[in-house]
Each structure stands twice: as C-alpha cells, then as structure tokens.
Design a protein around this motif. Structure first.
Motif, PDB file in Angstrom:
ATOM      1  N   ILE A  75       0.837  -1.203   0.000  1.00 33.84           N
ATOM      2  CA  ILE A  75       0.000   0.000   0.000  1.00 33.84           C
ATOM      3  C   ILE A  75       0.872   1.253   0.000  1.00 33.84           C
ATOM      4  O   ILE A  75       0.636   2.193  -0.768  1.00 33.84           O
ATOM      5  N   GLU A  76       1.884   1.269   0.858  1.00 36.57           N
ATOM      6  CA  GLU A  76       2.757   2.452   0.929  1.00 36.57           C
ATOM      7  C   GLU A  76       3.568   2.628  -0.358  1.00 36.57           C
ATOM      8  O   GLU A  76       3.760   3.752  -0.814  1.00 36.57           O
ATOM      9  N   ILE A  77       4.041   1.530  -0.945  1.00 34.63           N
ATOM     10  CA  ILE A  77       4.767   1.634  -2.213  1.00 34.63           C
ATOM     11  C   ILE A  77       3.836   2.142  -3.302  1.00 34.63           C
ATOM     12  O   ILE A  77       4.202   2.989  -4.117  1.00 34.63           O
ATOM     13  N   GLY A  78       2.604   1.627  -3.307  1.00 32.17           N
ATOM     14  CA  GLY A  78       1.613   2.105  -4.276  1.00 32.17           C
ATOM     15  C   GLY A  78       1.345   3.588  -4.134  1.00 32.17           C
ATOM     16  O   GLY A  78       1.244   4.319  -5.131  1.00 32.17           O
ATOM     17  N   LYS A  79       1.241   4.057  -2.892  1.00 37.40           N
ATOM     18  CA  LYS A  79       1.058   5.499  -2.663  1.00 37.40           C
ATOM     19  C   LYS A  79       2.266   6.276  -3.179  1.00 37.40           C
ATOM     20  O   LYS A  79       2.112   7.369  -3.740  1.00 37.40           O
ATOM     21  N   GLY A  80       3.457   5.726  -2.982  1.00 45.31           N
ATOM     22  CA  GLY A  80       4.670   6.406  -3.435  1.00 45.31           C
ATOM     23  C   GLY A  80       4.775   6.478  -4.947  1.00 45.31           C
ATOM     24  O   GLY A  80       5.311   7.435  -5.497  1.00 45.31           O
ATOM     25  N   LEU A  81       4.251   5.468  -5.635  1.00 46.52           N
ATOM     26  CA  LEU A  81       4.318   5.433  -7.091  1.00 46.52           C
ATOM     27  C   LEU A  81       3.137   6.130  -7.757  1.00 46.52           C
ATOM     28  O   LEU A  81       3.140   6.331  -8.967  1.00 46.52           O
TER      29      LEU A  81
ATOM     30  N   ARG B  37       0.260  10.616  -0.773  1.00 48.28           N
ATOM     31  CA  ARG B  37       1.681  10.560  -0.422  1.00 48.28           C
ATOM     32  C   ARG B  37       1.965   9.314   0.397  1.00 48.28           C
ATOM     33  O   ARG B  37       1.167   8.926   1.246  1.00 48.28           O
ATOM     34  N   ALA B  38       3.108   8.739   0.159  1.00 43.71           N
ATOM     35  CA  ALA B  38       3.540   7.579   0.948  1.00 43.71           C
ATOM     36  C   ALA B  38       4.084   8.069   2.282  1.00 43.71           C
ATOM     37  O   ALA B  38       4.695   9.138   2.368  1.00 43.71           O
ATOM     38  N   ASN B  39       3.862   7.291   3.305  1.00 40.21           N
ATOM     39  CA  ASN B  39       4.414   7.580   4.626  1.00 40.21           C
ATOM     40  C   ASN B  39       5.743   6.831   4.709  1.00 40.21           C
ATOM     41  O   ASN B  39       5.790   5.638   5.012  1.00 40.21           O
ATOM     42  N   ARG B  40       6.823   7.535   4.435  1.00 38.39           N
ATOM     43  CA  ARG B  40       8.144   6.894   4.370  1.00 38.39           C
ATOM     44  C   ARG B  40       8.589   6.333   5.712  1.00 38.39           C
ATOM     45  O   ARG B  40       9.238   5.297   5.769  1.00 38.39           O
ATOM     46  N   ALA B  41       8.245   7.004   6.786  1.00 42.06           N
ATOM     47  CA  ALA B  41       8.614   6.492   8.112  1.00 42.06           C
ATOM     48  C   ALA B  41       7.913   5.166   8.384  1.00 42.06           C
ATOM     49  O   ALA B  41       8.521   4.218   8.886  1.00 42.06           O
ATOM     50  N   ARG B  42       6.642   5.084   8.011  1.00 40.74           N
ATOM     51  CA  ARG B  42       5.907   3.836   8.209  1.00 40.74           C
ATOM     52  C   ARG B  42       6.462   2.740   7.299  1.00 40.74           C
ATOM     53  O   ARG B  42       6.600   1.585   7.715  1.00 40.74           O
TER      54      ARG B  42
END
Length: 114
Positions: free
Chosen positions: A30-36, A51-56
């Motif tokens: 999910i976070e990678i998808g948000k980042g892409l 936006r991806a939550n990089r800390a998470r």
C-alpha cells in the motif's frame, strides 16, 4: 505469536499488524503504491495529494526484515540446540508483556475505585 501481536498492537495503537507476514507485506505494498501514484492536478473533493508515509514504510520494512532474520536464526539455533533455544526468547517476550499487563491491571483498579 499471539503475545507478540497483542504487544505490538497495544504499543502501536492497532496501526501495525505483525502476526502474519502477509499483513506486513500488504501494508508495504500500500505504501509503495502510494509512493508510485502519479498525482495529477487538483482533487475535486479537497483531499489533497496521495503521499507515501516513508517512516511507516521504513518501520514495516524493518519488521519484515526482522521476521526473516528471526526465522533463519531460529531455524539454525533449533537445529543445533533443539527446543531449549526457544526458552530464552520466550522468557524475554514474557517479560516485555508484563509492563502493559500491569498498566492494564492498574487502569482496571482505578476505574473500579471511581
């Protein structure tokens, strides 16, 4: 596994699922998808950009890495030492659960008094 999941769920306020690695991988995906995700233009509902939550993502990646590392370490130690290899780790996990347990007992007692 249940003690670990209960402890992590309580510490993270149910933000992180750790019992099954598939939950971690899903959250990482999910976070990678948000980042892409390609944010184009403005959103009509005013929600803003995705936006991806990089800390998470970093936390989830390190948890996944620890699962893999723990799996290898457990397999190697079990093959060399046997069942006794599990006792120190189980004892450590039990000690870590005592603090939240005592916190819960204290909270229950406070509620019963009031």
């Amino acid at each position: 596994m249940g003690l670990q999941n209960a402890m992590i769920t309580k510490i993270s306020k149910a933000e992180i699922r750790t019992t099954h690695v598939t939950g971690l991988i899903t959250d990482i995906g999910i976070e990678i998808g948000k980042g892409l995700y390609w944010n184009r233009g403005s959103f009509s509902d005013g929600s803003g950009y995705v936006r991806a939550n990089r800390a998470r993502l970093s936390l989830l990646g390190s948890l996944l890495g620890m699962f893999v590392l723990g799996g290898f370490a457990g397999a190697i130690s079990f093959s060399h030492i046997g069942f006794l290899a599990t006792l120190p780790l189980a004892s450590l996990l039990l000690m870590l659960t005592l603090v939240p347990l005592f916190d819960d007992i204290s909270a229950i007692r406070r509620r019963a008094r009031s």
